[in-house]
Every structure is written in structure tokens, then in C-alpha cells.
Scaffold this active site. Structure first.
Site, short mmCIF file in Angstrom:
data_model
loop_
_atom_site.label_atom_id
_atom_site.label_comp_id
_atom_site.label_asym_id
_atom_site.label_seq_id
_atom_site.Cartn_x
_atom_site.Cartn_y
_atom_site.Cartn_z
N HIS A 83 0.84 -1.21 0.00
CA HIS A 83 0.00 0.00 0.00
C HIS A 83 0.87 1.26 0.00
O HIS A 83 2.05 1.23 0.38
CB HIS A 83 -0.92 0.00 1.22
N ASP A 143 4.08 -4.78 3.25
CA ASP A 143 5.53 -4.97 3.31
C ASP A 143 5.90 -6.37 3.78
O ASP A 143 6.81 -7.00 3.26
CB ASP A 143 6.18 -3.91 4.21
#
Ligand SMILES: *[C@@H]1O[C@H](CO)[C@@H](O)[C@H](O)[C@H]1NC(C)=O
Ligand SMILES: *[C@@H]1O[C@H](CO)[C@@H](O)[C@H](O)[C@H]1NC(C)=O
Ligand SMILES: *[C@@H]1O[C@H](CO)[C@@H](O)[C@H](O)[C@H]1NC(C)=O
Ligand SMILES: *[C@@H]1O[C@H](CO)[C@@H](O)[C@H](O)[C@H]1NC(C)=O
Ligand SMILES: *[C@@H]1O[C@H](CO)[C@@H](O)[C@H](O)[C@H]1NC(C)=O
Ligand SMILES: *[C@@H]1O[C@H](CO)[C@@H](O)[C@H](O)[C@H]1NC(C)=O
Ligand SMILES: *[C@@H]1O[C@H](CO)[C@@H](O)[C@H](O)[C@H]1NC(C)=O
Length: 474
Positions: free
Chosen positions: A78, A333
Site C-alpha cells: 500500500h 511490506d
């Protein structure tokens, strides 16, 4: 006279050439000679700083001359966001400690506090993408989509409905939507199909957030709990400049994260300049340790987690563009670092030291998973050249920089022949075996690239924005 006219003619000729290439003066260079990246503090904000391109190896990121990209698979984190509620609470705590000191005139590195106001006044935004300033997360996602339309738009036939896959977490979904709007422009509402994949561990391998049930050591490995001497030095500096203060290294860590997050909502953060380069390097390295040992090459279970995406990518490339020419995936991540580790990309030759900071750093998370970080696997279809046979090759482009496989780069533009890529993927420890997935009865491979939904029902936000709200399609 003769000399003079030769000179005039050649000047004229070269100025015509220069003009036709769009150069204005003879001082403009075709290529810059400066590389300031090594001095950019954003290379030391770890995984919580704004996006930066990866420092590359000087390989042209465009397709090699004899090749065309015929299929693309992306995994993107994101975009830039507000802090999560836990980080926000630690930031608030440190700020309260500052203001509770009763100081009315700030001195030294904190003198900017005389005029600073917080950007964290609205708890409803916590966890969400930022939408203001030049580092805005929604802007980043839209721009990426728009840039990729220019770069990979030839992969859309202009008719088919194209799925976009997003983990069921609101900021991930919003990033995917803005990317889609950037890529498809006027056609987003009807030609893109948001597929929201539940992040529940019960999804097994059919997920963009696979959970390794066997990885019980995970919670013990959060290195960001650890402190490094440079952070204590910053506390001492601020305290001595403002004697009523009593900050410690934990407060410094919170204030440094405040700096990195402020930049995601505002063009400028005075906090960034309050810390020294050493302090930023230490701050970044604490995060690198966490990624390496908790969701990267230092944890074999997490390498197996990354196998899911690697194996699915191989299967999709073997099926080729006729099945799906573009696979756009959005997650976190903590999924990108396992995938990189599984693929053997950016894996240091020895484990990261936990008692000193290596410099230069072989595992810089800011170069891998900044906000908006993305890995693109390109399938290249190449004609023969003097150096290579025709065929199908694979390239990894991480944050816009080509990252060649150390043991597989014989193809055009340092790419890897598809069959050799298959060998790399087939050697990765298997998620299903290592993570107890079969025993639990959860799905054993990634299926949604093959059975995607073409509904456009989920292309836009419905209902109120509630942070951590989960969307699930199935
Ligand atoms: C490969 O060769 C074919 C046949 O000459 C040509 O149509 C195609 O454009 C070439 N592809 C690339 C990437 O140069
Ligand atoms: C894409 O949008 C343009 C402009 O609105 C429209 O003319 C075209 O028909 C659309 N294509 C599809 C496949 O809907
Ligand atoms: C995950 O799915 C299981 C089984 O359906 C359910 O019991 C659990 O509540 C779900 N967890 C979350 C966080 O949604
Ligand atoms: C710093 O102070 C806070 C209280 O403001 C405390 O909770 C924290 O444990 C302290 N950290 C260290 C490293 O002493
Ligand atoms: C790899 O992916 C294929 C296609 O989805 C699947 O059939 C296979 O079981 C997977 N293999 C492994 C080892 O995960
Ligand atoms: C640091 O690394 C050493 C050597 O690899 C290891 O024994 C030790 O447990 C590590 N410390 C932490 C806190 O992980
Ligand atoms: C596709 O999405 C629609 C709307 O959410 C849903 O009703 C339908 O069951 C989905 N189809 C599949 C195959 O998942």
C-alpha cells in the site's frame, strides 16, 4: 574564409540536430552526472518512509531492444499512510512528554516546536492512506497506475475486464483502487474488477498474506523493540538543549517515526532535520533487522511463505499472456520481503549483525519496502540477437530498478531464461509442507489468479471509512 564557412556549416548542422532532440543550449547534458541518492535521508527511514526508487545497478528498466514485455506480475505494498494506532499512541505519548515539560521557548534542534502543530488530530485517519502533500499515498498509487499504463498499457486489449487483486485491508484496497483509476482512466469503472482476497489465515496459500502456522518464533523477533546507542545520543542532545526535558531513547524512536509519517501527509517535516545522519541510519537499521529476521531471509518459515507467490508467478508465466497478461496484486511490506527472500533477490551473503550497524548496508528496507514499494516480474518475449537465442525470459524490477539474479542473468538486459527461473522457484522450501497447511485443511495453492471474479461491484468504497474494516469477497 574557407575555414570560417566550414565552421558555420558544422555549427548549423549540429544545432539543428540538437534542436531536433529537444536540447535548448549546448550546456544541457543528455545524461546527468550527479547521483545525490546516497545522501537522501529517505534511504534511512526503513519501511515507514515515503516511496523512493531503488538505487539500481545501471540497467535500463525499459525492455531490452530485442524483447517485448508480454506479461507482467506486480506485488505492491500500500502507499504512504497515517501511522497505525499503536505507533500513533507512542507518538502521542512522546509529544505529551515534550509539552508536559512546561517549556515555552524551545531551543536548539527543537526550536521549530515554537511554531509546529501536529498533523495527527484526526484518529479516524489512522492506518489509512494519506491524501495530502506531495508524498500522499493515494497520489502515489494513482501515479503508479498512470505511469504503468504508459509502460504496460500494450498488455490490455482495450476490451477485456482485468482483475485487480487486493488483500482485504482497507489501505491495501484503497491503494489498489487508485492504481486502477490511474491505469484504466475512464475505463476503470467498467473494465477493472476489484477482487478482494481475505487476509484470514484460513485462506492458506490462496492468499496475499499467507500465514505460516508453524512459525512460532515470530513474535519474539521484533528488533524494533531494541535500542541502539545513537538514539540515546539524540535524547541527551535534546535534553541538554532544553534542560526541562527528560526524553529517552524510546521517545526518540517515536519522534523519528513521527518525522517519517509527517512527511507522508505534508510536504515538509522539521522533525526530519532535528536528527543526525547517524541517528537516521540507526533508525533504519532497526527496521532492517526486523525485516531480515522476522519476515525475510533470516527466517526460513518466511522464505516458505514467499514461495506461494513465487510458485504462482511461475505457473502464470508458463500459462502465458493468453490466460492473464497482467496480474496486479496489492498487499503489505510483510509479504514483499518474504517473496524477495524466496526469489533470492537482495539476500545478503551473511546474516545481518545485531550488535553493530553494517555500512554500506546489504539489506536496506528503504530500498525494498518503502511505502508504495513494488516488485514487478516481467515476462519478456525476445527475438534472437548476436548474444542470445530467441525465447522467453524473466526480469525482476524492484522499485523501478532491474535486480538481476546473481546466478541467472544470461538473457537480454540481464534477464533470466524462463526454464532457469523455474529451477530457482522449484528450489524454494515449500509453504504447504513447512507451514502445516495441509494438516489444517486450508487451501494449498494460490487459486484466485485462475478463478477471478469479473464483478465491478467492489471498485469503489461503499459505506463509511472505518479503519481496519475488512472486506471479503468470498
Ligand atoms: C521480433 O521479430 C518479429 C518478426 O520480425 C517482429 O514482428 C517483432 O516486432 C520483433 N520483436 C521485438 C521485440 O523486436
Ligand atoms: C473506455 O472508455 C472510453 C471513453 O469513455 C470509451 O469510449 C470506450 O468504449 C471504453 N472501453 C471499454 C472497453 O469500455
Ligand atoms: C478467520 O476465519 C475463521 C473461520 O471462518 C473465523 O472463525 C475467524 O473469526 C476469522 N478471523 C478473522 C480475523 O476474521
Ligand atoms: C522512556 O520513558 C517512557 C516513559 O515516558 C518509558 O515508558 C520507557 O520505558 C522509557 N524507555 C527507556 C528505554 O527507558
Ligand atoms: C505451484 O502452483 C501450481 C499452480 O497453481 C500448483 O498446482 C502447485 O501445487 C504449486 N506447487 C507448489 C509446490 O506450491
Ligand atoms: C544476535 O546474534 C547472535 C549471533 O548470531 C545470537 O546468538 C543472538 O541471539 C542475537 N541476539 C538477538 C537479540 O537476537
Ligand atoms: C463475484 O462477486 C459477486 C459480488 O460480490 C458475488 O455475488 C459472486 O458470488 C462472486 N462470484 C464468485 C465466483 O466469487
Amino acid at each position: 574564409m574557407v575555414l570560417f564557412s566550414i565552421l558555420t556549416t558544422s555549427l548549423l548542422v549540429s544545432s539543428v540536430c540538437a534542436a531536433s532532440r529537444g536540447y535548448n543550449t549546448y550546456l544541457d547534458k543528455q545524461f546527468p552526472q550527479t547521483f545525490y541518492d546516497s545522501y537522501n535521508v529517505l534511504k534511512h527511514t526503513g519501511g515507514i518512509g515515503p516511496y523512493t526508487d531503488r538505487v539500481g545497478y545501471g540497467i535500463d528498466p525499459n525492455a531490452p531492444e530485442s524483447c517485448a514485455v508480454d506479461q507482467v506480475i506486480m506485488l505492491m505494498r500500500h502507499g504512504e499512510r497515517y501511522p497505525d494506532s499503536i505507533t500513533a499512541a507512542s507518538i502521542e505519548h512522546a509529544l505529551e512528554k515534550l509539552y508536559a515539560s512546561g517549556i515555552t521557548k524551545w531551543e536548539g534542534d527543537l526550536s521549530f516546536l515554537n511554531g509546529w502543530t501536529s498533523f495527527l488530530s484526526e484518529p479516524g485517519y489512522f492506518e489509512q492512506e494519506t491524501f495530502s502533500g506531495p508524498y500522499s499515498g493515494l497520489l502515489d498509487a494513482f501515479k503508479r497506475g498512470s505511469e504503468y499504463r504508459s509502460k504496460y498499457g500494450h498488455l490490455w486489449d482495450g476490451e477485456s475486464t482485468v482483475p485487480i487483486f487486493a488483500g482485504g485491508y482497507e489501505r491495501v484496497v484503497e491503494t489498489a483502487r487508485y492504481f486502477g483509476m490511474g491505469f484504466f482512466g475512464y475505463n476503470y469503472s467498467t473494465s477493472a474488477a476489484m477482487n478482494i482476497i481475505s487476509e484470514n489465515y484460513t485462506q492458506g496459500a490462496d492468499s496475499l498474506t499467507p500465514t505460516c502456522l508453524s512459525d512460532t518464533g515470530l513474535l519474539a523477533c521484533f528488533y524494533t523493540q531494541r535500542m541502539l546507542p545513537p538514539l540515546a545520543v539524540a535524547a541527551e542532545r535534546f535534553n541538554s538543549q532544553n534542560p526541562a526535558l527528560n526524553l529517552n531513547s524510546s521517545d526518540i524512536k517515536s519522534l523519528m517515526s513521527l518525522a517519517a509519517f509527517e512527511l507522508q501527509a505534508r510536504p515538509h517535516s522539521p522533525w526530519v532535520e532535528a536528527f543526525t545522519l547517524d541517528e537516521w541510519v540507526a533508525f533504519g537499521y532497526l527496521q532492517d533487522l526486523s525485516y531480515y529476521y522476522c519476515s525475510g531471509p533470516g527466517d526460513p518459515y518466511q522464505v516458505a511463505v514467499g514461495q506461494v507467490f513465487a510458485n504462482a508467478s511461475l505457473a502464470l508465466m508458463r500459462a502465458g499472456p493468453s490466460h492473464l497478461s497482467m496480474s496486479w496484486n496489492f498487499a503489505h511490506d510483510a509479504y514483499m520481503t518474504p517473496v524477495l527472500a524466496a526469489l533470492g533477490l537482495n539476500v545478503p551473503s551473511s546474516p545481518l549483525p545485531n550488535n553493530s550497524i553494517p555500512f554500506p548496508n546489504p539489506y536496506n528496507s528503504a530500498d525494498m519496502v518503502p511505502m508504495g514499494g513494488h516488485l514487478v516480474l516481467e515476462r519478456l518475449s525476445c527475438n534472437a540477437t548476436a548474444l542470445s537465442k530467441p525465447g522467453t525470459f524473466v526480469r525482476a524490477v524492484l522499485n523501478e530498478a532491474v535486480v538481476p539474479w546473481q546466478n541467472c542473468q544470461s538473457g537480454p538486459g540481464y534477464s533470466c531464461p524462463l526454464d532457469d527461473f523455474a529451477n530457482i522457484v522449484n528450489q524454494i522450501p515449500n509453504f504447504v509442507d513447512m507451514c502445516g497447511v495441509a494438516k489444517a485443511g486450508y487451501p494449498e495453492y494460490l487459486d484466485f489468479w485462475w478463478k477471478y471474479n469479473t464483478t465491478t461491484d467492489l471498485n469503489y468504497q461503499k459505506g463509511p471509512i472505518a479503519y481496519q474494516e475488512k472486506y471479503t469477497l468470498v
